[in-house]
Write a protein that holds these residues in place. Structure first.
Motif, PDB file in Angstrom:
ATOM      1  N   TYR A   5      -6.035  94.006  -4.904  1.00 41.78           N
ATOM      2  CA  TYR A   5      -5.793  93.363  -6.194  1.00 41.78           C
ATOM      3  C   TYR A   5      -4.451  93.813  -6.757  1.00 41.78           C
ATOM      4  CZ  TYR A   5      -6.173  92.448 -11.171  1.00 41.78           C
ATOM      5  OH  TYR A   5      -5.929  92.042 -12.453  1.00 41.78           O
ATOM      6  N   LYS A  94      -7.602  77.176  -7.802  1.00 46.11           N
ATOM      7  CA  LYS A  94      -9.000  77.226  -7.366  1.00 46.11           C
ATOM      8  C   LYS A  94      -9.178  77.731  -5.934  1.00 46.11           C
ATOM      9  CE  LYS A  94     -10.391  73.495 -10.409  1.00 46.11           C
ATOM     10  NZ  LYS A  94     -10.862  72.115 -10.479  1.00 46.11           N
ATOM     11  N   SER A  96      -9.458  80.616  -5.018  1.00 49.94           N
ATOM     12  CA  SER A  96     -10.391  81.733  -5.074  1.00 49.94           C
ATOM     13  C   SER A  96     -10.842  81.884  -6.511  1.00 49.94           C
ATOM     14  CB  SER A  96      -9.697  83.015  -4.594  1.00 49.94           C
ATOM     15  OG  SER A  96     -10.505  84.127  -4.825  1.00 49.94           O
ATOM     16  N   ASN A  97     -11.858  82.675  -6.738  1.00 46.67           N
ATOM     17  CA  ASN A  97     -12.323  82.924  -8.094  1.00 46.67           C
ATOM     18  C   ASN A  97     -11.537  84.028  -8.791  1.00 46.67           C
ATOM     19  OD1 ASN A  97     -14.302  80.958  -8.086  1.00 46.67           O
ATOM     20  ND2 ASN A  97     -15.800  82.317  -7.140  1.00 46.67           N
ATOM     21  N   GLY A  98     -10.604  84.658  -8.092  1.00 50.52           N
ATOM     22  CA  GLY A  98      -9.875  85.777  -8.654  1.00 50.52           C
ATOM     23  C   GLY A  98      -8.838  85.370  -9.685  1.00 50.52           C
ATOM     24  N   SER A  99      -8.507  86.312 -10.555  1.00 46.99           N
ATOM     25  CA  SER A  99      -7.536  86.042 -11.607  1.00 46.99           C
ATOM     26  C   SER A  99      -6.138  85.805 -11.042  1.00 46.99           C
ATOM     27  CB  SER A  99      -7.510  87.181 -12.623  1.00 46.99           C
ATOM     28  OG  SER A  99      -7.192  88.404 -11.992  1.00 46.99           O
ATOM     29  N   TYR A 101      -5.327  83.966  -8.543  1.00 40.11           N
ATOM     30  CA  TYR A 101      -5.183  82.540  -8.257  1.00 40.11           C
ATOM     31  C   TYR A 101      -5.063  81.714  -9.531  1.00 40.11           C
ATOM     32  CZ  TYR A 101      -5.880  83.581  -3.391  1.00 40.11           C
ATOM     33  OH  TYR A 101      -5.722  84.079  -2.120  1.00 40.11           O
ATOM     34  N   ARG A 102      -5.725  82.142 -10.600  1.00 37.50           N
ATOM     35  CA  ARG A 102      -5.561  81.447 -11.878  1.00 37.50           C
ATOM     36  C   ARG A 102      -4.124  81.608 -12.372  1.00 37.50           C
ATOM     37  NH1 ARG A 102     -10.757  83.436 -12.517  1.00 37.50           N
ATOM     38  NH2 ARG A 102     -10.064  85.200 -13.764  1.00 37.50           N
TER      39      ARG A 102
END
Length: 128
Positions: A5, A94, A96-99, A101-102
């Motif tokens: 991360y 989208k 991944s669900n990780g921040s 990727y947002r």
């Protein structure tokens, strides 16, 4: 996992700083101070608004210089471009669900809006 991360966040920050010359000084300063993905997101959101305002301003200026058919053509192209930008950046956001990727999705929208504004500026004032 936490190490992965941190590496991802560091890479995004480095990427954002490398592109900082193309953005407002406020954005650059904000990203320099950002210590979390939440803070980075706030910087990106503010710069995206600035770039969207720039895009809207130059679009209106260009529309005022075009004849009726050219206005119709630009309106159609712009709508197609917006649909592409929104879909493309949603895809990035989208993966991944990780921040991370947002953040990447938000940066995509910011970058594409900046690039489109610059493109329309070149059309509005060729050779400058």
């Amino acid at each position: 996992m936490f190490k992965h991360y941190l590496l991802g966040a560091g890479a995004l920050l480095a990427m954002a700083c490398a592109q900082a010359d193309d953005y407002s000084s406020t954005y650059t300063q904000c990203m320099d101070k950002a210590s979390s993905t939440l803070a980075m997101g706030a910087c990106i959101q503010a710069e995206t608004k600035l770039q969207d305002d720039r895009l809207n301003r130059v679009y209106k200026q260009l529309m005022a210089k075009l004849d009726a058919q050219q206005q119709k053509d630009l309106r159609e192209v712009q709508r197609t471009w917006m649909k592409y930008r929104d879909g493309n950046c949603a895809f990035h956001g989208k993966l991944s669900n990780g921040s991370i990727y947002r953040i990447e999705g938000a940066m995509c929208e910011m970058d594409m809006s900046k690039d489109r504004a610059a493109e329309l500026e070149r059309i509005l004032s060729p050779g400058q």
